[in-house]
Design an enzyme around this catalytic site. Structure first.
Site, PDB file in Angstrom:
ATOM      1  N   HIS A  89       0.751  -1.102  -0.186  1.00  0.00           N
ATOM      2  CA  HIS A  89      -0.009   0.054   0.138  1.00  0.00           C
ATOM      3  C   HIS A  89       0.730   1.081  -0.008  1.00  0.00           C
ATOM      4  O   HIS A  89       0.922   1.819   1.007  1.00  0.00           O
ATOM      5  CB  HIS A  89      -1.153  -0.007   1.039  1.00  0.00           C
ATOM      6  CG  HIS A  89      -2.047  -1.009   0.934  1.00  0.00           C
ATOM      7  ND1 HIS A  89      -2.657  -1.603   2.153  1.00  0.00           N
ATOM      8  CD2 HIS A  89      -2.708  -1.368  -0.004  1.00  0.00           C
ATOM      9  CE1 HIS A  89      -3.588  -2.207   1.760  1.00  0.00           C
ATOM     10  NE2 HIS A  89      -3.672  -2.287   0.427  1.00  0.00           N
ATOM     11  N   HIS A 130      -0.301  -8.517   1.166  1.00  0.00           N
ATOM     12  CA  HIS A 130      -1.578  -8.535   2.038  1.00  0.00           C
ATOM     13  C   HIS A 130      -2.259  -9.908   2.095  1.00  0.00           C
ATOM     14  O   HIS A 130      -3.195 -10.216   2.848  1.00  0.00           O
ATOM     15  CB  HIS A 130      -2.531  -7.543   1.817  1.00  0.00           C
ATOM     16  CG  HIS A 130      -1.904  -6.165   1.593  1.00  0.00           C
ATOM     17  ND1 HIS A 130      -1.519  -5.635   0.376  1.00  0.00           N
ATOM     18  CD2 HIS A 130      -1.242  -5.427   2.463  1.00  0.00           C
ATOM     19  CE1 HIS A 130      -0.963  -4.407   0.471  1.00  0.00           C
ATOM     20  NE2 HIS A 130      -0.913  -4.456   1.772  1.00  0.00           N
ATOM     21  N   GLU A 133      -6.027  -7.365   3.630  1.00  0.00           N
ATOM     22  CA  GLU A 133      -5.580  -8.532   4.404  1.00  0.00           C
ATOM     23  C   GLU A 133      -6.814  -9.576   5.026  1.00  0.00           C
ATOM     24  O   GLU A 133      -6.799 -10.497   5.257  1.00  0.00           O
ATOM     25  CB  GLU A 133      -4.574  -8.150   5.633  1.00  0.00           C
ATOM     26  CG  GLU A 133      -4.064  -9.172   6.370  1.00  0.00           C
ATOM     27  CD  GLU A 133      -3.421  -8.687   7.634  1.00  0.00           C
ATOM     28  OE1 GLU A 133      -2.518  -7.990   7.468  1.00  0.00           O
ATOM     29  OE2 GLU A 133      -3.212  -9.402   8.623  1.00  0.00           O
ATOM     30  N   CYS A 182       2.274  -7.869  13.666  1.00  0.00           N
ATOM     31  CA  CYS A 182       3.732  -8.394  13.392  1.00  0.00           C
ATOM     32  C   CYS A 182       4.692  -7.543  14.040  1.00  0.00           C
ATOM     33  O   CYS A 182       4.550  -6.244  14.601  1.00  0.00           O
ATOM     34  CB  CYS A 182       3.878  -8.344  11.838  1.00  0.00           C
ATOM     35  SG  CYS A 182       4.070  -6.493  11.315  1.00  0.00           S
ATOM     36  N   SER A 224       5.337   0.423   4.349  1.00  0.00           N
ATOM     37  CA  SER A 224       5.483   0.089   2.803  1.00  0.00           C
ATOM     38  C   SER A 224       6.127   1.409   2.253  1.00  0.00           C
ATOM     39  O   SER A 224       5.994   1.349   1.098  1.00  0.00           O
ATOM     40  CB  SER A 224       4.116  -0.002   2.222  1.00  0.00           C
ATOM     41  OG  SER A 224       3.079   0.893   2.995  1.00  0.00           O
TER      42      SER A 224
HETATM   43  S1  SF4 Z   1       6.005  -7.847   8.339  1.00  0.00           S
HETATM   44 FE1  SF4 Z   1       4.146  -7.037   8.982  1.00  0.00          FE
HETATM   45  S2  SF4 Z   1       3.731  -4.914   7.781  1.00  0.00           S
HETATM   46 FE2  SF4 Z   1       5.392  -6.202   6.824  1.00  0.00          FE
HETATM   47  S3  SF4 Z   1       4.120  -7.155   5.316  1.00  0.00           S
HETATM   48 FE3  SF4 Z   1       4.533  -8.532   6.832  1.00  0.00          FE
HETATM   49  S4  SF4 Z   1       2.651  -8.391   8.061  1.00  0.00           S
HETATM   50 FE4  SF4 Z   1       2.833  -6.639   6.773  1.00  0.00          FE
END
Ligand code: SF4
Length: 318
Positions: A41, A74, A126, A194, A266
């Site tokens: 994104h 995602h 997601e 995350c 991102s």
């Molecule tokens: S590390 Fe976290 S923010 Fe980055 S793509 Fe994976 S889930 Fe999304």
């Protein structure tokens, strides 16, 4: 003016992997390469790939027979994966492994017979992907208010999961409310939010209180970037989410002595450096990078990409 530059900021391991997967796919199979939804994104990243021959689509029907389609970081619902296979498209799955982990938890909870309360934002790519793993067993919970009122009928066992990019504080409040109402609710085996989301939020929480204003580089549809802006705002620091230095309104910075600067997972580093340059040139700013956490996470490229690249090398040496 003094800039406090957050570290970590910007690209996470999942975004690095997804961008590299698309780069390598374009290089190996040639343009056009179709990408289901935005690869990550970020407007700048998407525009750059469009120039190089990526075609972003919202439906697989837009991908011609025999085409190559990349699934974004995602993730996608399994039905989409099945459609792509049925149409014999070459699939490059650039889903972040930490999103895939939540998909696996959803599958396991559904198999165990749980109804899953999925904490996240309706319509986010997601959430659409994760819900698709067990749509008949998922109930979306978007806020603490919804956690207080969500209706669960019958004698069902419950589990919860989260979107990876939520505000840690919001998610904790929602989970606390759910546990209060449903003490037997089963938690995921490990945190779904995350490491990159947690670290970027922690960095903003530490540096924003020392600043008069906060700038977050990221696109308006980037969930984790929006959360960074909100955290600074909740700490009483005026905060702005901008795609690039071109969007800085100097009125925000009049009379301000310190700026907290960060970027969503991102947002490319070059956009951060553009902002730094703008503030240095315009306000004579000095820069201090503040490291809150070290990150060393790395995800390997999807197997399809590794195979494509290896085959191309073999052909070149044959
Ligand atoms: S590390 Fe976290 S923010 Fe980055 S793509 Fe994976 S889930 Fe999304």
């Amino acid at each position: 003016m003094h800039i406090i530059l957050a570290r970590p900021r910007g690209f996470c391991a999942g975004v690095n992997m997804a961008i590299e997967a698309l780069e390598q796919t374009i290089q190996t199979v040639g343009a056009p390469v179709y990408v289901y939804h935005e690869i990550v994104h970020n407007k700048h990243v998407v525009d750059r790939f469009k120039e190089r021959g990526a075609v972003f689509v919202d439906s697989l029907a837009e991908v011609p027979a025999g085409g190559t389609v990349v699934f974004s970081a995602h993730g996608v619902p399994p039905s989409l994966r099945e459609d792509a296979s049925a149409r014999d498209l070459t699939i490059v799955d650039a889903t972040c492994p930490l999103v895939s982990k939540v998909h696996s938890e959803a599958i396991r909870f559904a198999r165990q017979g749980h109804t899953i309360l999925l904490i996240g934002h309706e319509g986010h790519d997601e959430i659409i992907g994760t819900m698709g793993e067990a749509p008949e067993r998922m109930v979306l919970v978007q806020s603490e208010e919804e956690a207080a009122t969500v209706a669960v009928t019958g004698d069902v066992s419950l589990a919860f999961l989260s979107q990876t990019t939520l505000s840690v504080d919001d998610a904790n409040r929602i989970v606390a409310r759910l546990k209060q109402r449903f003490p037997a609710i089963v938690a995921p085996p490990s945190e779904d939010i995350c490491y990159a989301t947690q670290n970027r939020q922690e960095a903003v929480r530490r540096i924003a209180p020392e600043a008069d204003v906060a700038l977050v580089i990221g696109s308006q549809n980037s969930s984790n970037s929006m959360r960074l802006r909100e955290i600074a705002d909740e700490l009483g620091v005026p905060a702005y989410l901008i795609d690039s230095a071109a969007e800085i309104d100097t009125a925000w910075l009049e009379g301000k002595e310190s700026v907290a600067l960060t970027a969503g997972a991102s947002a490319p580093e070059e956009l951060v450096q553009d902002c730094v340059r703008f503030l240095v040139d315009r306000f004579g700013a000095t820069v201090e990078e503040r490291t809150v956490r070290d990150e060393a996470m790395h995800f390997q490229l999807p197997a399809t990409v590794r195979r494509m690249v290896a085959d191309a090398r073999l052909r070149a040496t044959a």
